[in-house]
Structure formats: structure tokens, C-alpha cells
Design a protein around this motif. Sequence first.
Motif, PDB file in Angstrom:
ATOM      1  N   HIS A  53       0.840  -1.197   0.000  1.00 48.70           N
ATOM      2  CA  HIS A  53       0.000   0.000   0.000  1.00 48.70           C
ATOM      3  C   HIS A  53       0.876   1.249   0.000  1.00 48.70           C
ATOM      4  O   HIS A  53       2.089   1.165   0.171  1.00 48.70           O
ATOM      5  CB  HIS A  53      -0.900   0.007   1.240  1.00 48.70           C
ATOM      6  CG  HIS A  53      -0.130   0.191   2.521  1.00 48.70           C
ATOM      7  ND1 HIS A  53       0.564  -0.830   3.134  1.00 48.70           N
ATOM      8  CD2 HIS A  53       0.091   1.283   3.291  1.00 48.70           C
ATOM      9  CE1 HIS A  53       1.153  -0.373   4.219  1.00 48.70           C
ATOM     10  NE2 HIS A  53       0.891   0.909   4.338  1.00 48.70           N
ATOM     11  N   ASP A  55       0.793   5.267   1.904  1.00 46.93           N
ATOM     12  CA  ASP A  55       0.183   5.940   3.053  1.00 46.93           C
ATOM     13  C   ASP A  55      -0.563   7.189   2.611  1.00 46.93           C
ATOM     14  O   ASP A  55      -0.278   7.767   1.562  1.00 46.93           O
ATOM     15  CB  ASP A  55       1.267   6.360   4.056  1.00 46.93           C
ATOM     16  CG  ASP A  55       1.982   5.166   4.676  1.00 46.93           C
ATOM     17  OD1 ASP A  55       1.474   4.036   4.576  1.00 46.93           O
ATOM     18  OD2 ASP A  55       3.052   5.392   5.271  1.00 46.93           O
ATOM     19  N   HIS A 114       4.771  -0.022  -0.182  1.00 46.05           N
ATOM     20  CA  HIS A 114       5.519  -0.802   0.798  1.00 46.05           C
ATOM     21  C   HIS A 114       4.634  -1.885   1.401  1.00 46.05           C
ATOM     22  O   HIS A 114       3.412  -1.796   1.360  1.00 46.05           O
ATOM     23  CB  HIS A 114       6.105   0.096   1.895  1.00 46.05           C
ATOM     24  CG  HIS A 114       5.106   1.006   2.538  1.00 46.05           C
ATOM     25  ND1 HIS A 114       4.610   2.129   1.905  1.00 46.05           N
ATOM     26  CD2 HIS A 114       4.501   0.981   3.752  1.00 46.05           C
ATOM     27  CE1 HIS A 114       3.752   2.745   2.696  1.00 46.05           C
ATOM     28  NE2 HIS A 114       3.648   2.057   3.832  1.00 46.05           N
TER      29      HIS A 114
HETATM   30 FE   LIG Z   1       2.182   2.289   5.334  1.00 46.18          FE
END
Ligand SMILES: [Fe+2]
Length: 156
Positions: A53, A55, A114
Amino acid sequence: MRHRLPWLYSLYEGLFRDLAQLGTHEPVSVAANAVYGATLNVQRGVKMRYECHVDSNPIEGLLYVTDHPKGSGGELVVANSTMANSVSEVDADCSVVYPASGNLIFFDARRFAHYVRPLTSDSAVRVVVAMNFYTPSSSEADRPKDLSGHLFGYQE
Ligand SMILES: [Fe+2]
């Protein structure tokens, strides 16, 4: 976490926020909503995982509680390219963080995908304090409305 580990939440709002501030010229703030300000992530055994994903917040702080040396799984794998958006694409060109108890890292992963590799032992437990920090140009209000539903099983 605010009520069960108040000393840790105080560090999030105090010393750890101050440390996050060292990485940017913008004023750094903690989350107004304590539910996702700082959370204890517990990963057990070989089946739990943190999916690939990006952030929504500009600064993520991770305080590692448990050690996971090379070969034991649980490492954070971050793409070196903004073009990667799958595990195989991340793996092709990545940076790897092996959790070491007591280490505190900050990173901006809004554009770099990540994920966390699975643990290699059924009895292993990985514990991380994950902390969300915000800036005026990337504020808490920009957080996707359905994100907490995905992470915590409820809607805001
Ligand atoms: Fe993350």
C-alpha cells in the motif's frame, strides 16, 4: 492506546512529534482523532500480513518493539520507485528495514509502495507502534474516509 498505554501516547504527542519535526520545515501535528494517531500493530505467526500500500499521511513513525533479524521475516520492504504498485514490482527495486527493538524510524510513503513480509515461524510475534503525523499541506482531513474501516473494521 491512549488509555491503556498513556506514557506511550505522551511520547507520540511529545518527544516523537519533536523528532518528526526535524525532517520537515512544515509544522508537524499529531492526529486529533486518537484512534489512528498511534496504534499498536501486532502480527502473529505466518499467516498475518500487511498488504502492499501507500500511506495517506506525510510522515509515518514506526517504533519497533520486537527484533526480526534477516531470515525471520517481518521486514518492511519499501519500493525505491514511485512506479511500483505490487509486491513483485516493489521487490524488483526496494529498500528493506529489519525491525530492531527500540529503533524509531520516520518516513514519507505516500508515493512509495511498501509492505511487510510474513513472519517465518508460527510462534513469532511482531510488535510495532505505528504513528501518524500530519502537516498543513497533507493534513488529517485528507485521510480517506473509508481507511479506518479497512484497518479497524468500522466507519468514521
Ligand atoms: Fe504504510
